[in-house]
Design a protein around this motif. Sequence first.
Motif, PDB file in Angstrom:
ATOM      1  N   MET A   1       0.837  -1.196   0.000  1.00 21.05           N
ATOM      2  CA  MET A   1       0.000   0.000   0.000  1.00 21.05           C
ATOM      3  C   MET A   1       0.874   1.248   0.000  1.00 21.05           C
ATOM      4  SD  MET A   1      -2.852   1.230   2.816  1.00 21.05           S
ATOM      5  CE  MET A   1      -3.838  -0.244   2.569  1.00 21.05           C
ATOM      6  N   SER A   2       0.458   2.256  -0.770  1.00 17.90           N
ATOM      7  CA  SER A   2       1.195   3.519  -0.825  1.00 17.90           C
ATOM      8  C   SER A   2       1.128   4.235   0.521  1.00 17.90           C
ATOM      9  CB  SER A   2       0.594   4.404  -1.922  1.00 17.90           C
ATOM     10  OG  SER A   2       1.099   5.707  -1.827  1.00 17.90           O
ATOM     11  N   ASP A   3       2.175   5.031   0.816  1.00 18.58           N
ATOM     12  CA  ASP A   3       2.145   5.812   2.056  1.00 18.58           C
ATOM     13  C   ASP A   3       1.424   7.137   1.853  1.00 18.58           C
ATOM     14  OD1 ASP A   3       3.985   7.065   0.473  1.00 18.58           O
ATOM     15  OD2 ASP A   3       5.565   7.173   1.990  1.00 18.58           O
ATOM     16  N   LYS A   4       0.909   7.355   0.633  1.00 22.61           N
ATOM     17  CA  LYS A   4       0.119   8.544   0.347  1.00 22.61           C
ATOM     18  C   LYS A   4      -1.348   8.277   0.701  1.00 22.61           C
ATOM     19  CE  LYS A   4       3.333  11.204  -1.434  1.00 22.61           C
ATOM     20  NZ  LYS A   4       3.730  12.474  -0.792  1.00 22.61           N
ATOM     21  N   ILE A   5      -2.036   9.290   1.200  1.00 25.82           N
ATOM     22  CA  ILE A   5      -3.447   9.153   1.532  1.00 25.82           C
ATOM     23  C   ILE A   5      -4.233  10.313   0.935  1.00 25.82           C
ATOM     24  CG2 ILE A   5      -3.172   7.823   3.654  1.00 25.82           C
ATOM     25  CD1 ILE A   5      -3.362  10.493   5.196  1.00 25.82           C
ATOM     26  N   VAL A   6      -5.534  10.121   0.823  1.00 25.68           N
ATOM     27  CA  VAL A   6      -6.421  11.174   0.326  1.00 25.68           C
ATOM     28  C   VAL A   6      -7.609  11.287   1.270  1.00 25.68           C
ATOM     29  CG1 VAL A   6      -5.835  11.220  -2.121  1.00 25.68           C
ATOM     30  CG2 VAL A   6      -7.345   9.446  -1.276  1.00 25.68           C
ATOM     31  N   VAL A   7      -8.138  12.484   1.363  1.00 17.80           N
ATOM     32  CA  VAL A   7      -9.295  12.743   2.215  1.00 17.80           C
ATOM     33  C   VAL A   7     -10.512  12.989   1.334  1.00 17.80           C
ATOM     34  CG1 VAL A   7     -10.294  14.282   3.950  1.00 17.80           C
ATOM     35  CG2 VAL A   7      -7.849  13.710   4.051  1.00 17.80           C
ATOM     36  N   GLY A   8     -11.602  12.308   1.646  1.00  9.79           N
ATOM     37  CA  GLY A   8     -12.860  12.514   0.936  1.00  9.79           C
ATOM     38  C   GLY A   8     -13.903  13.085   1.874  1.00  9.79           C
ATOM     39  N   VAL A   9     -14.693  14.038   1.380  1.00  6.98           N
ATOM     40  CA  VAL A   9     -15.700  14.704   2.197  1.00  6.98           C
ATOM     41  C   VAL A   9     -17.061  14.617   1.504  1.00  6.98           C
ATOM     42  CG1 VAL A   9     -16.389  16.858   3.304  1.00  6.98           C
ATOM     43  CG2 VAL A   9     -13.949  16.330   3.034  1.00  6.98           C
ATOM     44  N   ASP A  10     -18.052  14.152   2.237  1.00  8.86           N
ATOM     45  CA  ASP A  10     -19.430  14.056   1.741  1.00  8.86           C
ATOM     46  C   ASP A  10     -20.283  14.981   2.603  1.00  8.86           C
ATOM     47  OD1 ASP A  10     -21.823  13.325   0.609  1.00  8.86           O
ATOM     48  OD2 ASP A  10     -21.826  11.284   1.389  1.00  8.86           O
ATOM     49  N   ILE A  11     -20.742  16.097   2.014  1.00 10.73           N
ATOM     50  CA  ILE A  11     -21.447  17.121   2.777  1.00 10.73           C
ATOM     51  C   ILE A  11     -22.956  16.885   2.726  1.00 10.73           C
ATOM     52  CG2 ILE A  11     -21.782  19.589   3.119  1.00 10.73           C
ATOM     53  CD1 ILE A  11     -19.270  20.072   1.478  1.00 10.73           C
ATOM     54  N   GLY A  12     -23.547  16.656   3.891  1.00  8.22           N
ATOM     55  CA  GLY A  12     -24.990  16.527   3.987  1.00  8.22           C
ATOM     56  C   GLY A  12     -25.581  17.712   4.729  1.00  8.22           C
ATOM     57  N   GLY A  13     -26.876  17.842   4.681  1.00  7.62           N
ATOM     58  CA  GLY A  13     -27.537  18.964   5.329  1.00  7.62           C
ATOM     59  C   GLY A  13     -27.425  18.939   6.844  1.00  7.62           C
ATOM     60  N   THR A  14     -27.277  17.743   7.412  1.00  8.79           N
ATOM     61  CA  THR A  14     -27.167  17.589   8.863  1.00  8.79           C
ATOM     62  C   THR A  14     -25.760  17.208   9.301  1.00  8.79           C
ATOM     63  OG1 THR A  14     -29.479  16.859   8.953  1.00  8.79           O
ATOM     64  CG2 THR A  14     -28.094  16.370  10.863  1.00  8.79           C
ATOM     65  N   THR A  15     -25.120  16.347   8.510  1.00 15.45           N
ATOM     66  CA  THR A  15     -23.825  15.783   8.894  1.00 15.45           C
ATOM     67  C   THR A  15     -22.814  15.891   7.755  1.00 15.45           C
ATOM     68  OG1 THR A  15     -24.932  14.182  10.331  1.00 15.45           O
ATOM     69  CG2 THR A  15     -22.674  13.688   9.703  1.00 15.45           C
ATOM     70  N   ILE A  16     -21.583  16.189   8.110  1.00 18.43           N
ATOM     71  CA  ILE A  16     -20.460  16.120   7.179  1.00 18.43           C
ATOM     72  C   ILE A  16     -19.707  14.832   7.483  1.00 18.43           C
ATOM     73  CG2 ILE A  16     -18.270  17.159   6.459  1.00 18.43           C
ATOM     74  CD1 ILE A  16     -19.467  19.883   7.312  1.00 18.43           C
ATOM     75  N   LYS A  17     -19.597  13.969   6.480  1.00 19.96           N
ATOM     76  CA  LYS A  17     -18.873  12.712   6.657  1.00 19.96           C
ATOM     77  C   LYS A  17     -17.529  12.830   5.954  1.00 19.96           C
ATOM     78  CE  LYS A  17     -19.377   7.697   6.295  1.00 19.96           C
ATOM     79  NZ  LYS A  17     -20.311   6.590   5.967  1.00 19.96           N
ATOM     80  N   VAL A  18     -16.471  12.446   6.660  1.00 21.19           N
ATOM     81  CA  VAL A  18     -15.119  12.530   6.120  1.00 21.19           C
ATOM     82  C   VAL A  18     -14.509  11.131   6.124  1.00 21.19           C
ATOM     83  CG1 VAL A  18     -12.860  13.642   6.332  1.00 21.19           C
ATOM     84  CG2 VAL A  18     -14.916  14.841   7.094  1.00 21.19           C
ATOM     85  N   GLY A  19     -13.824  10.791   5.046  1.00 16.73           N
ATOM     86  CA  GLY A  19     -13.170   9.494   4.956  1.00 16.73           C
ATOM     87  C   GLY A  19     -11.699   9.645   4.625  1.00 16.73           C
ATOM     88  N   LEU A  20     -10.895   8.758   5.151  1.00 14.68           N
ATOM     89  CA  LEU A  20      -9.470   8.713   4.850  1.00 14.68           C
ATOM     90  C   LEU A  20      -9.224   7.462   4.016  1.00 14.68           C
ATOM     91  CD1 LEU A  20      -6.902  10.352   5.602  1.00 14.68           C
ATOM     92  CD2 LEU A  20      -6.541   8.710   7.458  1.00 14.68           C
ATOM     93  N   CYS A  21      -8.696   7.655   2.812  1.00 15.44           N
ATOM     94  CA  CYS A  21      -8.510   6.542   1.882  1.00 15.44           C
ATOM     95  C   CYS A  21      -7.054   6.400   1.464  1.00 15.44           C
ATOM     96  CB  CYS A  21      -9.350   6.747   0.615  1.00 15.44           C
ATOM     97  SG  CYS A  21     -11.121   6.552   0.850  1.00 15.44           S
ATOM     98  N   SER A  22      -6.682   5.163   1.180  1.00 10.44           N
ATOM     99  CA  SER A  22      -5.377   4.931   0.575  1.00 10.44           C
ATOM    100  C   SER A  22      -5.444   5.311  -0.901  1.00 10.44           C
ATOM    101  CB  SER A  22      -4.999   3.456   0.699  1.00 10.44           C
ATOM    102  OG  SER A  22      -5.805   2.663  -0.162  1.00 10.44           O
ATOM    103  N   ALA A  23      -4.305   5.376  -1.533  1.00 11.86           N
ATOM    104  CA  ALA A  23      -4.252   5.701  -2.968  1.00 11.86           C
ATOM    105  C   ALA A  23      -4.868   4.600  -3.813  1.00 11.86           C
ATOM    106  CB  ALA A  23      -2.811   5.949  -3.391  1.00 11.86           C
ATOM    107  N   GLU A  24      -5.082   3.416  -3.212  1.00  6.90           N
ATOM    108  CA  GLU A  24      -5.691   2.291  -3.928  1.00  6.90           C
ATOM    109  C   GLU A  24      -7.201   2.220  -3.722  1.00  6.90           C
ATOM    110  OE1 GLU A  24      -1.590   2.040  -3.471  1.00  6.90           O
ATOM    111  OE2 GLU A  24      -2.976   1.840  -1.783  1.00  6.90           O
ATOM    112  N   GLY A  25      -7.752   3.121  -2.926  1.00  2.00           N
ATOM    113  CA  GLY A  25      -9.193   3.155  -2.733  1.00  2.00           C
ATOM    114  C   GLY A  25      -9.687   2.456  -1.488  1.00  2.00           C
ATOM    115  N   GLU A  26      -8.791   2.006  -0.625  1.00  2.07           N
ATOM    116  CA  GLU A  26      -9.215   1.366   0.616  1.00  2.07           C
ATOM    117  C   GLU A  26      -9.618   2.436   1.633  1.00  2.07           C
ATOM    118  OE1 GLU A  26      -7.499  -1.452   4.252  1.00  2.07           O
ATOM    119  OE2 GLU A  26      -6.228  -0.975   2.527  1.00  2.07           O
ATOM    120  N   LEU A  27     -10.813   2.298   2.171  1.00  2.00           N
ATOM    121  CA  LEU A  27     -11.302   3.243   3.177  1.00  2.00           C
ATOM    122  C   LEU A  27     -10.689   2.868   4.531  1.00  2.00           C
ATOM    123  CD1 LEU A  27     -13.172   5.626   3.852  1.00  2.00           C
ATOM    124  CD2 LEU A  27     -15.010   3.972   4.235  1.00  2.00           C
TER     125      LEU A  27
END
Length: 316
Positions: A1-27
């Motif tokens: 697995m790469s040592d690089k990571i990406v942050v994904g943000v899903d903005i909802g009207g009530t809650t903001i959900k944030v995910g940390l993913c590997s460069a290969e798509g693993e959550l």
Amino acid sequence: MSDKIVVGVDIGGTTIKVGLCSAEGELLRTYEGPTEVDKGSVQVCQNIADYARLIVEESDFEWEQVEGVGVGIAGFLDIPNGIVKFSPNLHFKDVHLKDFLEEKLQKKVLVNNDANVAALGEAWAGAGRGVMHCVCYTLGTGVGGGIIIGGKIVEGYAGMAGELGHMSVVPDLEAIQCGCGKMGCLESVSSATGIIRMAKDAVERGDRTSLSFVEQIMAKDVFDAAKAGDEVAARIVTRAAFYLGKSMATVAVVLNPQRFIIGGGVSRAGEFLFEQIREVFHKFTPENTQEGVEIVPAILGNNAGVVGAAGLIIRA
């Protein structure tokens, strides 16, 4: 697995959900915090920045390892510039989200429509993994969609590509007005809202159906009744499946995707629904166009948004 990571943000009207993913798509981990729409757009944007930093701080990674931050948001967007022109749920109007976050986070930020982002999530790390051409339907309160061709989101001239729920598929004599104001949209018959409406209409007409004894009809009630042999419920499901399959036949001759991926609450009806969709699709699609094409359920569930948002950075 790469040592690089990406942050994904899903903005909802009530809650903001944030995910940390590997460069290969693993959550790797998720975090949820309040959106706080009532405090204004600046506070919402600041919350996004704070939650993005927090999820990394609570992990085994360092902020320097973050490649970028992807954001999915519902509304009308200027996608290249990351401007939210209008988002009714968030009360955003002409909010320069990309610029704000890049200044706060000092990382590359990409912003896209939430349906596109969810589709990218499934294409990148879900039911479409390894497939370069796929089309995603989300069957919930409405019918959302996203198109992935050559591994990239198809946005269209004004960012409105993939509005699958607003394909006009119902004949005029049967059509009703959709929430978008037009007549005969797929959303009016194949969303949870459409299925519930058809069930209530049947009960009000006096049709002989077990749904008459359900106090608050939900889409699941209709599917359960249909599976149990209720003829009225079965007709409603067949109608919803018919127009879904017919819409896919239209999409197939235009885009020729390898896979259709169906998510959202309605998709949990399972093979009872999927078999009917496939039957209609094969009936209306030319043989060469349907060859090798699959219609499958989504697998990421509520995580599709954050994974897809992270995928914006990787797929850029």
